[in-house]
Write a protein that holds these residues in place. Sequence first.
Motif, mmCIF file in Angstrom:
data_model
loop_
_atom_site.group_PDB
_atom_site.id
_atom_site.type_symbol
_atom_site.label_atom_id
_atom_site.label_comp_id
_atom_site.label_asym_id
_atom_site.label_seq_id
_atom_site.Cartn_x
_atom_site.Cartn_y
_atom_site.Cartn_z
ATOM 1 N N SER A 99 0.832 -1.207 0.000
ATOM 2 C CA SER A 99 0.000 0.000 0.000
ATOM 3 C C SER A 99 0.867 1.258 0.000
ATOM 4 N N PRO A 100 0.561 2.261 -0.842
ATOM 5 C CA PRO A 100 1.298 3.521 -0.802
ATOM 6 C C PRO A 100 1.248 4.182 0.573
ATOM 7 N N ASP A 101 0.118 4.006 1.274
ATOM 8 C CA ASP A 101 -0.008 4.603 2.605
ATOM 9 C C ASP A 101 0.982 3.966 3.578
ATOM 10 N N ALA A 102 1.185 2.661 3.454
ATOM 11 C CA ALA A 102 2.157 1.973 4.311
ATOM 12 C C ALA A 102 3.567 2.441 3.983
ATOM 13 N N HIS A 103 3.875 2.582 2.695
ATOM 14 C CA HIS A 103 5.202 3.083 2.295
ATOM 15 C C HIS A 103 5.441 4.489 2.863
ATOM 16 N N GLN B 5 9.895 7.212 -2.473
ATOM 17 C CA GLN B 5 9.855 7.051 -3.933
ATOM 18 C C GLN B 5 8.838 5.988 -4.332
ATOM 19 N N ALA B 6 8.693 4.952 -3.502
ATOM 20 C CA ALA B 6 7.688 3.917 -3.785
ATOM 21 C C ALA B 6 6.289 4.523 -3.762
ATOM 22 N N VAL B 7 6.058 5.498 -2.870
ATOM 23 C CA VAL B 7 4.761 6.202 -2.843
ATOM 24 C C VAL B 7 4.569 6.973 -4.142
ATOM 25 N N LEU B 8 5.619 7.706 -4.553
ATOM 26 C CA LEU B 8 5.508 8.569 -5.739
ATOM 27 C C LEU B 8 5.342 7.763 -7.025
ATOM 28 N N ASN B 9 5.743 6.522 -6.996
ATOM 29 C CA ASN B 9 5.561 5.689 -8.190
ATOM 30 C C ASN B 9 4.081 5.478 -8.502
ATOM 31 N N THR B 10 3.250 5.480 -7.460
ATOM 32 C CA THR B 10 1.810 5.246 -7.677
ATOM 33 C C THR B 10 0.968 6.487 -7.369
ATOM 34 N N LYS B 11 1.448 7.338 -6.467
ATOM 35 C CA LYS B 11 0.716 8.574 -6.139
ATOM 36 C C LYS B 11 1.643 9.746 -6.453
ATOM 37 N N THR B 12 1.658 10.123 -7.710
ATOM 38 C CA THR B 12 2.630 11.108 -8.190
ATOM 39 C C THR B 12 2.400 12.506 -7.620
ATOM 40 N N ASP B 13 1.254 12.716 -6.967
ATOM 41 C CA ASP B 13 0.956 14.040 -6.417
ATOM 42 C C ASP B 13 1.089 14.080 -4.892
ATOM 43 N N SER B 14 1.717 13.082 -4.285
ATOM 44 C CA SER B 14 1.822 13.037 -2.823
ATOM 45 C C SER B 14 2.832 14.067 -2.318
ATOM 46 N N GLN B 15 2.311 15.138 -1.736
ATOM 47 C CA GLN B 15 3.192 16.181 -1.216
ATOM 48 C C GLN B 15 3.998 15.670 -0.023
ATOM 49 N N LEU B 16 3.359 14.861 0.831
ATOM 50 C CA LEU B 16 4.069 14.365 1.998
ATOM 51 C C LEU B 16 5.226 13.459 1.589
ATOM 52 N N ALA B 17 5.054 12.709 0.503
ATOM 53 C CA ALA B 17 6.125 11.823 0.027
ATOM 54 C C ALA B 17 7.311 12.636 -0.483
ATOM 55 N N ILE B 18 7.062 13.639 -1.309
ATOM 56 C CA ILE B 18 8.184 14.424 -1.848
ATOM 57 C C ILE B 18 8.846 15.254 -0.753
ATOM 58 N N LEU B 19 8.061 15.700 0.218
ATOM 59 C CA LEU B 19 8.652 16.444 1.337
ATOM 60 C C LEU B 19 9.527 15.530 2.193
ATOM 61 N N THR B 20 9.134 14.246 2.288
ATOM 62 C CA THR B 20 9.974 13.281 3.006
ATOM 63 C C THR B 20 11.275 13.054 2.247
ATOM 64 N N VAL B 21 11.190 12.940 0.928
ATOM 65 C CA VAL B 21 12.405 12.834 0.109
ATOM 66 C C VAL B 21 13.315 14.027 0.359
ATOM 67 N N ALA B 22 12.724 15.213 0.398
ATOM 68 C CA ALA B 22 13.512 16.429 0.611
ATOM 69 C C ALA B 22 14.163 16.431 1.992
ATOM 70 N N GLN B 23 13.400 16.028 3.012
ATOM 71 C CA GLN B 23 13.936 15.983 4.374
ATOM 72 C C GLN B 23 15.152 15.074 4.464
ATOM 73 N N ALA B 24 15.093 13.949 3.766
ATOM 74 C CA ALA B 24 16.130 12.921 3.896
ATOM 75 C C ALA B 24 17.267 13.098 2.893
ATOM 76 N N SER B 25 17.279 14.206 2.159
ATOM 77 C CA SER B 25 18.295 14.435 1.132
ATOM 78 C C SER B 25 19.109 15.677 1.448
ATOM 79 N N SER B 26 20.212 15.843 0.758
ATOM 80 C CA SER B 26 20.962 17.089 0.863
ATOM 81 C C SER B 26 20.108 18.217 0.291
ATOM 82 N N GLN B 27 20.452 19.450 0.641
ATOM 83 C CA GLN B 27 19.643 20.566 0.152
ATOM 84 C C GLN B 27 19.671 20.659 -1.367
#
Length: 594
Positions: A199-203, A224-246
């Motif tokens: 489930s994308p929600d579990a990811h 990224q697994a979330v974004l593969n199926t829910k391309t508009d997930s703001q929380l997913a991309i914000l998590t990617v940003a949090q866990a990455s270099s600026q």
Amino acid sequence: MSAALVTGCASTGLQGTDSASDANHANDAAQAALSAEKTLNGVTADVSLPEDKLPEVTLSEELFYKIITAEIAYQRGSWQGAYVTLYSVAQQTRDPRIARRAAEIALSVKQAGEALAAIRLWRELAPNSNEATQYYLGFMVMNNNLAEIQSVFTEKLKTADPKQHAILMLQAQRLLSRARDKNAAFDVLEEILSPYKDSPDAHLALAQGAYTKGDNKRAVSEAQAVLNTKTDSQLAILTVAQASSQQDAAKAMAAFLQKNPTARDVRLAYASILIDLKQLDKATREFEQIARDRPDDNNATYTLGVLAMERNQPAEAEKYFVQYLKTLEARPGEERDPTNALVNLARIAGERKDYKAAQDWLSQVESFEGRNTAWFNVQMRRAFLYAKEGKLDEARQFVHSVKASNEAEQTQLVQTEAQLLRDAGQPDQARAILQEGIQQQPNNPDLLYDFAMLAEAQKDINGMETSLRKVIELAPNSQHAYNALGYSLADRNIRLDEASTLIEKANQLAPDDPFILDSLGWVKFRLTKYEEAEQALRRAYELRPDAEIAVHLGELLWTMGQKDNAKKIWRDAQQKDPDNQTLKSTLDRLKVKP
């Protein structure tokens, strides 16, 4: 029944613990879980549950009296009596609202045992209450009872409508994020979510959990697994940003916004990172887009003003700050504080030497009945503006008209008047003002320090040294006093070992202060320790390319035979500060034309 007995009957398992710390920990965990209800991907989640039926209880005079007297007792500071009464009434009436109120009282005074007892009763009386459950689980987190959390959420997910899974999963993650053992908590989260691993929600919940425990690689992978199926997930991309270099975060969010241009939260985060990366032009374009998308967003307007100031565009900044103030005026019912915008407008006016306009802006700053901590400093700025207009007497009268509400403000009034006189070329009058202030506050290190600096300017070396030594006695962590005394000795080329000790102490108290490093380099130069001197002076000049520091670095390099390098540094200093007297006297003494 006593409060202690109530707690004991509830079998809290909290004996011997720090009640206040436990209550805070449990409350924080519950609040973290409850905050998950607010928004998922910009859409309020559906977490509706069947409502618990309230008991049919007549509000008798006796019952009403008990509830009212309990509230009065609590307001008067007797939380124990209020708690015991309400807990007892809740048991009697079986009304979950009263149990909840008992829990609130115990939490407000940080009594963990009593709070858990009331929360257990509240949950018993309202089994469908999500809030009661989260508070209960908050205490399970505090007690490190992760098995109970796993049991509760596993059952909830089994019986819940699938529409509720996203919020329940995020609640579990946020609750477990408050556990002391992050790795164990993440393992429990994985167990809870294992039946829903595709489930994308579990990811998404696992991504947040991995980030919380510091596993950035896993966090990005799950997001990224979330974004593969829910391309508009703001929380997913914000998590990617949090866990990455600026830099990587900026690239990821820019790509996301290309596909999802209306994702406001992501655009705000992206714009903020651009500011951190000093990409101010790009940040401005993003905030302009935010302002276009939501014209009523006054925060974006204010930020555009700040960005314009940073980009040295005062006219643009002024336009935005004025627009910001007009919007505030149009919303009189809102809580508002225009102080920062007014101060910035005054600064812009002052830089173009329109001191009257600057005064007009600052005069609009309100104290809000003593609640605006910036108000007093604004009044001191106004005094200096009067002086810049050539109105010294008016400036001093204005200072006298401002009432100090504490000793620190009284000190600032004295310092301001003395500085006004110094700036006007009246050092004797400034000295008299400081001496009067010191008579009223003989152990005030700030006034003594200012007096020392004025005494040095007047060549009263004994007065300066006496005052600085008293400052060091009164405020042994005052790096400025150590530095000033040490530099004075070094500059006069006397007692160099003592000067070095004083400046080293200042440097220990404030590492990487450019002016202290300048002093350190200068005393090393006097001691002919040229390598150490160059290291300190180059670091000072790197941190702050100030003309005074350039003078010292240039003289060191000149003495070391690096004359071309010295001349280059002096030329740069001349361009920045052509009237610097220290630079002029050094060049004259060394007979150098850079």
